[in-house]
Scaffold this active site. Structure first.
Site, short mmCIF file in Angstrom:
data_model
loop_
_atom_site.label_atom_id
_atom_site.label_comp_id
_atom_site.label_asym_id
_atom_site.label_seq_id
_atom_site.Cartn_x
_atom_site.Cartn_y
_atom_site.Cartn_z
N ASP A 17 -39.28 0.65 -5.35
CA ASP A 17 -38.53 -0.56 -5.02
C ASP A 17 -37.87 -0.36 -3.65
O ASP A 17 -37.04 0.54 -3.49
CB ASP A 17 -37.48 -0.84 -6.09
CG ASP A 17 -36.84 -2.22 -5.97
OD1 ASP A 17 -37.29 -3.00 -5.11
OD2 ASP A 17 -35.91 -2.51 -6.74
N ASP A 111 -41.85 -6.26 -2.25
CA ASP A 111 -41.06 -5.04 -2.07
C ASP A 111 -41.05 -4.09 -3.25
O ASP A 111 -40.30 -3.11 -3.24
CB ASP A 111 -39.63 -5.40 -1.69
CG ASP A 111 -38.93 -6.22 -2.77
OD1 ASP A 111 -39.62 -6.77 -3.65
OD2 ASP A 111 -37.69 -6.33 -2.72
N GLU A 112 -41.86 -4.32 -4.26
CA GLU A 112 -41.87 -3.38 -5.39
C GLU A 112 -43.23 -3.37 -6.07
O GLU A 112 -43.98 -4.34 -6.04
CB GLU A 112 -40.76 -3.70 -6.39
CG GLU A 112 -40.88 -5.05 -7.06
CD GLU A 112 -39.84 -5.25 -8.15
OE1 GLU A 112 -39.59 -4.31 -8.94
OE2 GLU A 112 -39.28 -6.35 -8.24
#
Length: 372
Positions: A17, A111-112
């Site tokens: 993350d 983003d993860e």
């Protein structure tokens, strides 16, 4: 295999993350913003925070928060416009780093992502070492930090990645899983939003240990179809595989209001905020869809949905916003008040092949994101 014990053949799962991704990219590219409270989003009266730097979070600024509230909490807050093309480019860099180690990469957003390194490409054989290598390579290539959770299943790996943020890592081994979950507040469980947590509190359920003390029948009685998941998760069990071609069927969000909305002006203002928040989520998940659905729940709990479809994918925020406004106008005037309002983009690209839908509560109280 019993659901009360972890898998006998343990997987090695990493959840990566990025730390305050949008805001961190802006601080990287604009050195004058480093060390300052930054919010990505519009600063107008109807603006919404899409992301906040850690400096801003110290003042209680959070994503999905109205910009006026954020500015009130942090008078020195600096607003910058989002640059999704840049965020997507960085996201592609990061995913290439993941694929150096495994083809089993399941992105959740820009983003993860989950990475299954049970059989890693480089033959390292140690998930903790691989997570360290991934984080180091991300920093080297992007000058951005990432946090990692390492565990034997997706549920625990995702929670673990949030334990030592920012720029941290948390490893939960199989024999530690049940104890780790036991001490978690129920709000940390995937899908347990503010309303569900409130219902649990009334049943004296506050932690994973409290959940584990309940029978599956009791959980089904009070939480319906979520019972099986809660029963297993409270024992540290999650059999879901990392699916590199996970297909999302819908992206949307809804807000429940403390005071029922009656006037046209209040409903329109609420809709503008929802449009901002949901479109940010659509951009972040890179979704493309043809159908926009309005959901409204009235003060008497009667619920309606209204949909509008295009013969092409919704091209931009302006088109999405127009569709949302038209759907809202169609249910005007509202006589007895609206307690919940939401928008969803569906009929997504590739969704025809999907077999299941997952609903997610947002981390922000009062706003539920739904990503199928």
């Amino acid at each position: 295999m019993s659901d009360s014990v972890p898998d006998l053949q343990q997987r090695k799962i990493i959840h990566i993350d990025m730390d305050a991704f949008f805001a961190s990219v802006e601080q990287r590219d604009h050195p004058e913003l480093q060390g300052k409270p930054v919010a990505v989003g519009g600063s107008s009266e109807r603006g919404v925070v899409a992301a906040a730097s850690y400096e801003a979070r110290e003042f209680g600024v959070r994503s999905a928060m109205p910009s006026v509230t954020a500015k009130r909490r942090c008078p020195d807050l600096i607003f910058v416009k989002h640059r999704f093309d840049v965020y997507k480019q960085v996201s592609r860099q990061i995913r290439e780093i993941f694929r150096m180690h495994s083809d089993l990469v399941e992105p959740l957003s820009l983003d993860e992502a989950y990475i299954d390194v049970t059989h890693d490409k480089m033959g390292i054989g140690n998930a903790t070492r691989i997570a360290e290598m991934i984080r180091a390579e991300i920093l080297k290539q992007t000058q951005l930090t990432a946090s990692a959770g390492v565990s034997y299943n997706k549920f625990i790996a995702k929670i673990a990645s949030d334990q030592n943020k920012p720029d941290g890592m948390c490893v939960i081994k199989p024999h530690q899983g049940a104890a780790f979950v036991a001490q978690l507040p129920v709000r940390r469980f995937f899908g347990v939003g503010p309303k569900t947590a409130e219902r649990m509190a009334k049943l004296d359920i506050h932690t994973g240990a409290d959940l584990r003390a309940q029978s599956e029948e009791f959980l089904r009685q009070h939480f319906g179809k979520s019972a099986g998941y809660l029963f297993r998760a409270s024992r540290g069990v999650d059999h879901r595989e990392v699916k590199p071609n996970r297909i999302r069927k819908s992206v949307g969000g809804e807000r429940t209001y403390g005071t029922d909305l009656v006037s046209e002006a209040d409903l329109q203002d609420a809709m503008e905020k929802i449009i901002d928040i949901v479109w940010n989520s659509i951009e972040k998940s890179e979704a493309r869809g043809r159908t926009v659905t309005l959901k409204a729940k009235y003060a008497d709990f009667r619920q309606i949905t209204r949909s509008q479809s295009r013969d092409h994918y919704v091209e931009n925020k302006a088109e999405f916003a127009d569709m949302g406004r038209e759907l809202l106008a169609a249910i005007m005037p509202v006589e007895n008040g609206v307690r919940l309002l939401g928008l969803t983009l569906a009929n997504l690209e590739g969704a025809e092949q999907a077999n299941e839908v997952a609903d997610e509560d947002a981390a922000q109280p009062g706003f539920d994101f739904m990503q199928g």
